[in-house]
Design a protein around this motif. Structure first.
Motif, short mmCIF file in Angstrom:
data_model
loop_
_atom_site.label_atom_id
_atom_site.label_comp_id
_atom_site.label_asym_id
_atom_site.label_seq_id
_atom_site.Cartn_x
_atom_site.Cartn_y
_atom_site.Cartn_z
N ARG A 709 0.87 -1.04 4.27
CA ARG A 709 1.00 -1.87 3.23
C ARG A 709 0.37 -3.26 3.60
O ARG A 709 0.65 -3.90 4.49
N SER A 711 -0.11 -7.27 1.72
CA SER A 711 0.30 -8.01 0.78
C SER A 711 -0.64 -9.28 0.62
O SER A 711 -1.11 -9.85 1.51
N SER A 718 -0.12 -6.24 -3.99
CA SER A 718 0.07 -5.36 -2.69
C SER A 718 -0.88 -4.32 -2.68
O SER A 718 -1.16 -3.67 -3.93
#
Length: 785
Positions: A709, A711, A718
């Protein structure tokens, strides 16, 4: 002096005539001072809207660093932060739950808590009596703040659910304004081929908007999701009747095409600080197409009785390894055919609720609520057998459908007040359910080219259920001991009408449901918890339908009109330890289930098994649950949860005494690595061991996963890459075998579903919601879906 309430309002009353000096202050803000405020007899002075300026000197001097607690215990529940499970981003509440220590999800999507499949869902503390899998698969994971597990619920909650209650708490904030959350999910093309007729498609999106200003709070939610699953089924069945062994191994497609979209709208209005009104509407459509196109090799032969079970097991192992044909006995008959089976399940629904809460001067409160639901359930099944291998000649064709409209009403009143240092709660609840069903089954007359209604599978039923409940409960704390003690009394009136033959089945029960929860602070961040709760698991209309329904070429399903509800005793004892950002807990538990309901197989004829729901006897489970969140370094977090229990079923199945037991365990674990401030990697593993059933055994089931992930824009945006069901041709991920047997049959089926699924998800967040967003959820229809 006076304190402002949650809306910022404050009142100074019982003041004498005179001139006053008023100072308004709040932490981290500059005070505002009013002088020379004169007050005459009977005068009411309105100051209007007051605006305080931030204290810059204080704000510049304070810098607080720390981690949000992601797992903690309360007197009656365990609380888990949903945001820590990256593998659920862009998915549903089910994807969040599969990570929790006491929860397991098997190959058929069935969710169990401490090994029990019956539990109740609550949304922001409002009880919802619906099928958990259906409800959880509708709710977007990104809208969830916390998941609360009430494994020993108190008397203030519905007693339904033998495993307790799961409470979903939505995203929340603390200020007025506008909040927006957008999520998108896109599945990359499948990597593993399964020879399915159509490729699986996975995509979806959800939107949540919330606007809060003074007395108004308005929320809107929209959701669309398509989540197909590719797969295949490898099976073997035999039956032994009149010294003839009938065998039909099978192989073919078993896949799902799933569509759902819905809209939710909620209004909350507070004309005065002591009055709260809420109105919520939830509507949508959902459809599932289950394809089971299977090739069968049906053969009969004479066989000695002792070989029916042991010989069948040996035959299956030999067949699966080599695909050879068994010729150890004289063959009587043999045929190979291709069966096309499509089952469609649809559900359109409209749900509305109205809530009112009044807070009195002594801080006591009264809550009133009404909910109505209209749900349309049903869908056809097409079943056609074709001659192999040409697939030109039709051997048999059936068509069956059902129409199941459902109406449900819930009325509820709760009262709450302080009695000294103790909080007293009391309430009344009424629930009404009407659920008729028309079932039509037709066989195709191939010679005369017409449909003929089959009376064995065609019928009509109507279920009506009324429940009246009263409860009282006391919550309090004395020194280091926190407690909840309560009692619920319930009257249930259930009737089930059957058209052919004209029969009415009635059941009336009055039952008490006591509960107690205790928590003791041992000091040095140690806590000891204990609880007991008596509960009930009611039967759905599907499980009470007393005539068979054709599911596959070799399978019927049938309920029992006189099925008794399960009665459950839950008890647990746990301990919890916290230090710095770390947390460890363990719980011992016991579950006793009277009238335990199992789905069991019987022989319908030489080539068809009938799956029947029945009360199998007594079920007992003794278990240990463990959970831990550990931070070895600032950039590395380890989360692990495990559950192990000994489960035993003792009873009678159609004259056959059963007494089976085994030890079952599950493991849910993941590790987070903060590679950069805005880049996080999570790897995890979900495992469920093999487990005993009333007539057989379900195999182990596991799934590894990985999520990356990134951001952007201070966390407002995200992007995540998800790798689900990791296999790479080296493992047996997302695969489960179900086996059952008795003296006159043996069946084993291996369900093999898609692995190495790659998904991309994108999220955008603007601000934070003003409070918990309380959308109405299904009360009745989801349980039948």
């Amino acid at each position: 002096a006076s304190l402002a309430d949650s809306t910022g309002d404050f009142v100074l009353s019982k003041l004498k005539v005179g001139v006053y000096y008023l100072e308004v202050r709040f932490l981290a803000y500059e005070s505002q001072i009013f002088s020379d405020l004169s007050l005459q007899r009977g005068e009411v002075r309105e100051l209007g809207q007051l605006k305080l300026q931030p204290s810059l000197a204080l704000l510049e001097a304070v810098n607080i660093e720390g981690r949000q607690s992601q797992q903690y215990q309360k007197v009656d529940r365990q609380v888990f932060d949903a945001g820590q499970y990256q593998n659920a981003q862009g998915g549903t509440a089910t994807d969040v739950l599969r990570n929790l220590p006491s929860i397991a999800v098997d190959g058929q999507g069935e969710i169990s808590v401490r090994g029990a499949t019956g539990f109740i869902i609550m949304l922001n503390g409002k009880p919802i009596q619906g099928d958990p899998v259906s409800i959880l698969n509708q709710f977007p994971a990104n809208a969830i703040e916390d998941i609360e597990l009430l494994t020993s619920p108190s008397a203030q909650y519905d007693p339904d659910g033998k495993a307790g209650i799961i409470n979903i708490k939505t995203k929340r904030g603390a200020t007025n304004g506008f909040y927006l959350l957008l999520n998108g999910l896109w599945g990359l093309p499948s990597i593993e081929p399964y020879d399915n007729e159509a490729q699986a498609r996975r995509l979806g999106g959800d939107l949540t908007m919330n606007y809060r200003q003074d007395k108004w709070d308005v929320s809107l939610g929209l959701d669309y999701r398509r989540n197909d699953v590719s797969g295949r089924r490898v099976g073997y069945v035999n039956t032994y009747l009149e010294e003839v062994l009938t065998e039909f191994p099978s192989f073919g497609e078993r896949s799902f095409d799933r569509f759902q979209y819905s809209g939710r709208l909620a209004f909350n209005y507070s004309p005065k600080p002591q009055d709260q009104w809420g109105l919520s509407v939830f509507a949508g459509k959902r459809t599932q197409f289950r394809t089971a196109d299977i090739l069968y090799n049906h053969q009969q032969r004479t066989h000695i009785p002792e070989a029916s079970f042991q010989g069948a097991m040996a035959y299956w192992e030999f067949y699966e390894q080599s695909g050879a044909v068994f010729r150890a006995a004289e063959r009587l008959d043999s045929i190979t055919f291709y069966n096309e089976n499509l089952r469609v399940r649809r559900g359109d629904f409209l749900i509305g609720s109205l809530d009112y809460e009044r807070t009195f001067g002594d801080q006591s409160s009264l809550q009133l609520a009404i909910l109505y639901e209209r749900t349309l359930l049903g869908g056809p099944t097409d079943n056609t057998s074709l001659a192999w291998p040409e697939l030109i000649d039709t051997l048999q064709t059936q068509f069956n459908t059902n129409d199941n409209p459902l109406d449900g009403i819930r009325l509820q009143a709760n009262y709450q007040r302080k009695v000294g240092a103790t909080e007293w709660l009391a309430g009344y609840q009424y629930r009404y359910l009407s659920h008729p069903g028309d079932f039509l089954y037709q066989d195709r007359d191939l010679l005369n080219d017409r449909w003929i209604t089959n009376p064995a599978f065609t019928n009509r039923i109507e279920l009506r259920r009324q429940i009246h409940s009263l409860y009282t409960q006391f919550n309090g704390q004395k020194a280091k001991l926190s407690y909840q003690v309560g009692l619920r009394l319930e009257y249930m009136d259930r009737t089930l009408g059957l058209a052919r033959p004209d029969t009415l089945y009635e059941l009336r029960l009055i039952n008490p449901f006591p509960s107690i929860n205790l928590q003791y602070d041992l000091g040095h961040d140690w806590q000891l918890r204990g609880g007991y709760s008596r509960r009930i698991e009611r039967t759905t209309t599907f499980k009470m339908t007393p005539f068979p329904e054709r599911e596959h070429s070799e399978t019927l399903e049938q309920g029992d009109a006189e099925l008794l509800p399960e009665f459950i005793d839950l008890a647990e004892l746990g301990i919890n330890k916290r230090w710095k950002d770390n947390n460890v807990y363990a719980s011992l538990y016991y579950r006793r289930v009277k009238n335990v309901i199992n789905r069991v197989n019987t022989v319908y004829n030489d080539s068809i098994l009938n799956r029947i729901y029945t009360n199998a006897g007594l079920g007992q489970a003794y278990g240990l649950e463990f959970g831990a969140t550990i931070y070895p370094t600032k950039w590395w977090k380890i989360y692990a949860g495990a559950n192990a229990y000994r489960y035993r079923i003792a009873g009678d199945l159609f004259g056959v005494v059963i007494n089976t037991a085994n030890t079952i365990y599950s493991l849910n674990a993941n590790m987070d690595f903060d590679i950069l401030a805005s880049l996080r990697l999570q790897v995890g593993f979900n495992y469920l061991s093999e487990r005993v059933t009333a007539q057989g055994l379900d195999s182990r089931f596991y799934n590894p996963y990985l999520n990356l992930r990134k951001s952007f824009s201070e966390g407002k945006i995200s992007l995540a890459l998800q790798w689900q069901n990791i296999d790479m041709g080296l493992l047996q991920s997302n695969e489960q075998r179900i086996t059952t047997w008795q003296r006159d049959f043996y069946t084993t089926t291996n369900y093999i579903y898609e692995v190495d699924i790659l998904m991309l998800s994108l999220s955008f967040r603007l601000n934070q919601p003003g409070k918990q967003i309380r959308f109405t959820k299904s009360e009745f229809g989801d349980k039948e879906w």
